[in-house]
Design a protein around this motif. Structure first.
Motif, PDB file in Angstrom:
ATOM      1  N   THR A  23      25.030   3.568 -20.945  1.00 11.28           N
ATOM      2  CA  THR A  23      25.577   2.597 -21.901  1.00 11.28           C
ATOM      3  C   THR A  23      26.170   3.315 -23.116  1.00 11.28           C
ATOM      4  OG1 THR A  23      23.391   2.326 -22.928  1.00 11.28           O
ATOM      5  CG2 THR A  23      24.034   0.691 -21.275  1.00 11.28           C
ATOM      6  N   SER A  24      25.822   4.579 -23.282  1.00 12.96           N
ATOM      7  CA  SER A  24      26.352   5.316 -24.436  1.00 12.96           C
ATOM      8  C   SER A  24      27.715   5.950 -24.141  1.00 12.96           C
ATOM      9  CB  SER A  24      25.358   6.404 -24.847  1.00 12.96           C
ATOM     10  OG  SER A  24      25.387   7.454 -23.887  1.00 12.96           O
ATOM     11  N   LYS A  40      30.615   1.733 -23.077  1.00 18.39           N
ATOM     12  CA  LYS A  40      30.113   1.206 -24.348  1.00 18.39           C
ATOM     13  C   LYS A  40      31.046   0.141 -24.922  1.00 18.39           C
ATOM     14  CE  LYS A  40      28.211   2.692 -28.765  1.00 18.39           C
ATOM     15  NZ  LYS A  40      27.860   3.848 -29.609  1.00 18.39           N
ATOM     16  N   LYS A  41      32.334   0.442 -24.848  1.00 15.02           N
ATOM     17  CA  LYS A  41      33.350  -0.476 -25.356  1.00 15.02           C
ATOM     18  C   LYS A  41      33.240  -1.845 -24.654  1.00 15.02           C
ATOM     19  CE  LYS A  41      38.328  -0.050 -26.039  1.00 15.02           C
ATOM     20  NZ  LYS A  41      39.485   0.775 -25.612  1.00 15.02           N
ATOM     21  N   THR A  76      29.999  -3.679 -25.543  1.00 15.44           N
ATOM     22  CA  THR A  76      30.107  -4.222 -26.900  1.00 15.44           C
ATOM     23  C   THR A  76      30.878  -5.541 -26.893  1.00 15.44           C
ATOM     24  OG1 THR A  76      30.118  -1.972 -27.764  1.00 15.44           O
ATOM     25  CG2 THR A  76      30.868  -3.698 -29.250  1.00 15.44           C
ATOM     26  N   LYS A  77      31.944  -5.553 -26.105  1.00 17.33           N
ATOM     27  CA  LYS A  77      32.777  -6.755 -26.055  1.00 17.33           C
ATOM     28  C   LYS A  77      31.983  -7.942 -25.500  1.00 17.33           C
ATOM     29  CE  LYS A  77      37.286  -8.349 -24.498  1.00 17.33           C
ATOM     30  NZ  LYS A  77      38.369  -8.105 -23.532  1.00 17.33           N
ATOM     31  N   LEU A 102      28.710  -8.317 -25.351  1.00 15.32           N
ATOM     32  CA  LEU A 102      27.576  -8.685 -26.199  1.00 15.32           C
ATOM     33  C   LEU A 102      28.029  -9.219 -27.551  1.00 15.32           C
ATOM     34  CD1 LEU A 102      25.227  -5.751 -25.238  1.00 15.32           C
ATOM     35  CD2 LEU A 102      24.586  -8.169 -25.138  1.00 15.32           C
ATOM     36  N   GLY A 143      29.130  -7.465 -30.109  1.00 12.70           N
ATOM     37  CA  GLY A 143      28.795  -6.604 -31.243  1.00 12.70           C
ATOM     38  C   GLY A 143      28.120  -5.330 -30.765  1.00 12.70           C
ATOM     39  N   ASP A 144      27.888  -4.418 -31.681  1.00 11.59           N
ATOM     40  CA  ASP A 144      27.197  -3.186 -31.309  1.00 11.59           C
ATOM     41  C   ASP A 144      25.823  -3.509 -30.762  1.00 11.59           C
ATOM     42  OD1 ASP A 144      29.297  -1.664 -32.099  1.00 11.59           O
ATOM     43  OD2 ASP A 144      28.534  -1.335 -34.132  1.00 11.59           O
ATOM     44  N   PHE A 145      25.394  -2.740 -29.784  1.00  9.98           N
ATOM     45  CA  PHE A 145      24.104  -3.046 -29.166  1.00  9.98           C
ATOM     46  C   PHE A 145      23.096  -1.931 -29.386  1.00  9.98           C
ATOM     47  CE2 PHE A 145      27.020  -1.248 -26.087  1.00  9.98           C
ATOM     48  CZ  PHE A 145      26.287  -0.231 -25.492  1.00  9.98           C
ATOM     49  N   ILE A 162      21.887  -6.762 -28.382  1.00  9.68           N
ATOM     50  CA  ILE A 162      22.289  -6.201 -29.674  1.00  9.68           C
ATOM     51  C   ILE A 162      21.048  -5.909 -30.506  1.00  9.68           C
ATOM     52  CG2 ILE A 162      24.556  -7.287 -29.657  1.00  9.68           C
ATOM     53  CD1 ILE A 162      23.576  -9.372 -31.540  1.00  9.68           C
TER      54      ILE A 162
END
Lengths: 215, 215
Positions: free
Chosen positions: A107-108, A113-114, A117-118, A120, A122-124, A195
């Motif tokens: 996930t990193s 990751k991008k 993030t979309k 979810l 937001g940043d998770f 998140i």
DNA sequence: ATTACTACAGATCGAGTAG
DNA sequence: TCTACTCGATCTGTAGTAA
């Protein structure tokens, strides 16, 4: 209708529409179904006899209209399948496992990751919660239509697609359940990403039992 | 899988769940399907050979688990039917006929009236707009799940159930399309009721073409 | 109780071919 | 072209019965 003719009737209804008509030749249908022209000819006569289709034969082929009887037989079969496959809300419970999950690594990766993030919004939290679940229940959860996280390639290796499903954990906190295309996990483990730091947010620890609900 | 075994597999998946298991005897299945015990025995062996089920025979019966292959075959058939029967938005057009429609009478009957009022969310215009439509299109519109207006009896006679579907007319005005159980109409006529006088509201007259969209 | 083998009847299939 | 008949091969179904 005989079950063995469901496929043929389905093909006809696709060509003709639910209450429309179509002109086809028996050899066309033979090719599409894998039966012989002779068998299609016989089957159409059978379907007519059963009152499932109306038939008008000419030297250009056969004009076919499906009757209400055929539509309603198909529909009742559909409703039985719908009972099984319509994507209702579905919950399963499991025990939280130790650690942050191997998902922390992938996930990193920027490309993944991008996309996470979309989905979810937001940043998770960096790290996945791994939950030990019943394999059958997991299979039911993942039988619904997934959101696809597309794979990518680097010079070194390629990363496969990941399927995810939006879920709620303990009926409160949004998260996504994830299923890598080629998983290295034991099959009875479900990984979720949120998140939030779920351990803190929900006050759960290793061995806590949590409930995951597919939305 | 052979189409002729769809019904049997469907029965099994209902008993066992999508990814679960069940113990059944061949004679139970025979009774449920109308086949003989021997045929069921053979069919189960066939399904196993095809990789559709796992079988564990004991002197208590047969334990059956469906494989992913079976589930995915059922599901792909489901998706084809879903394409036909899932209730998507649907529109049809037709020409407005003269008069207020015979519906004026029965929508005014207190028992029906109460139910119509509830569905429409308020008092409605006394009189139905009758629209001349294509019968096939009407059949598609009314193939979706209806709202049922229940029938009732008086000393003199009984009044049947009425099926209705919430619609929009000319993409703007809410209305309901109605289909009496025993209709005296020509079949190619669609009757709609609205809280508005549709002729005024939409500035339409006899012979105007209107569009009805099922919501 | 089970499942499943054997043996045969009857259904279904398709190649050849007529209309 | 088209549909559909004939007919032998193959498939499917079940009664009897073994295991």
């Amino acid at each position: 209708m005989k079950e063995e003719n469901f496929g043929l009737v389905l093909l006809l209804v696709k060509k003709a529409g639910l209450f429309g008509r179509t002109i086809v030749s028996t050899s066309q249908l033979a090719e599409l179904t894998g039966f012989s022209q002779q068998s299609i000819s016989r089957k159409l006569r059978e379907l007519e006899k059963e009152g499932l289709i109306l038939r008008k034969v000419s030297n250009k082929g056969t004009e076919i209209t499906l009757t209400k009887k055929a539509v309603s037989e198909l529909k009742s079969f559909y409703l039985e399948l719908d009972e099984l496959f319509s994507e209702k809300e579905f919950s399963l419970s499991g025990k939280v496992l130790d650690g942050l999950g191997e998902g922390k690594y992938y996930t990193s990766l920027p490309n993944y990751k991008k996309q996470f993030t979309k989905i979810l919004g937001g940043d998770f939290f960096p790290g996945t919660l791994n939950i030990e679940v019943n394999l059958n229940e997991k299979n039911v959860l993942t039988s619904a239509k997934p959101i696809i996280i597309t794979g990518f390639k680097t010079k070194a290796r390629s990363f496969g697609a990941i399927k995810v499903w939006k879920c709620l954990i303990n009926k409160k906190v949004e998260c996504i359940a994830i299923l890598p295309e080629r998983t290295t996990h034991k099959e009875n483990i479900l990984e979720v990403v949120s998140i939030f730091n779920l351990r803190k947010k929900l006050n759960i620890k290793t061995d806590s039992v949590v409930e995951v609900t597919r939305k």
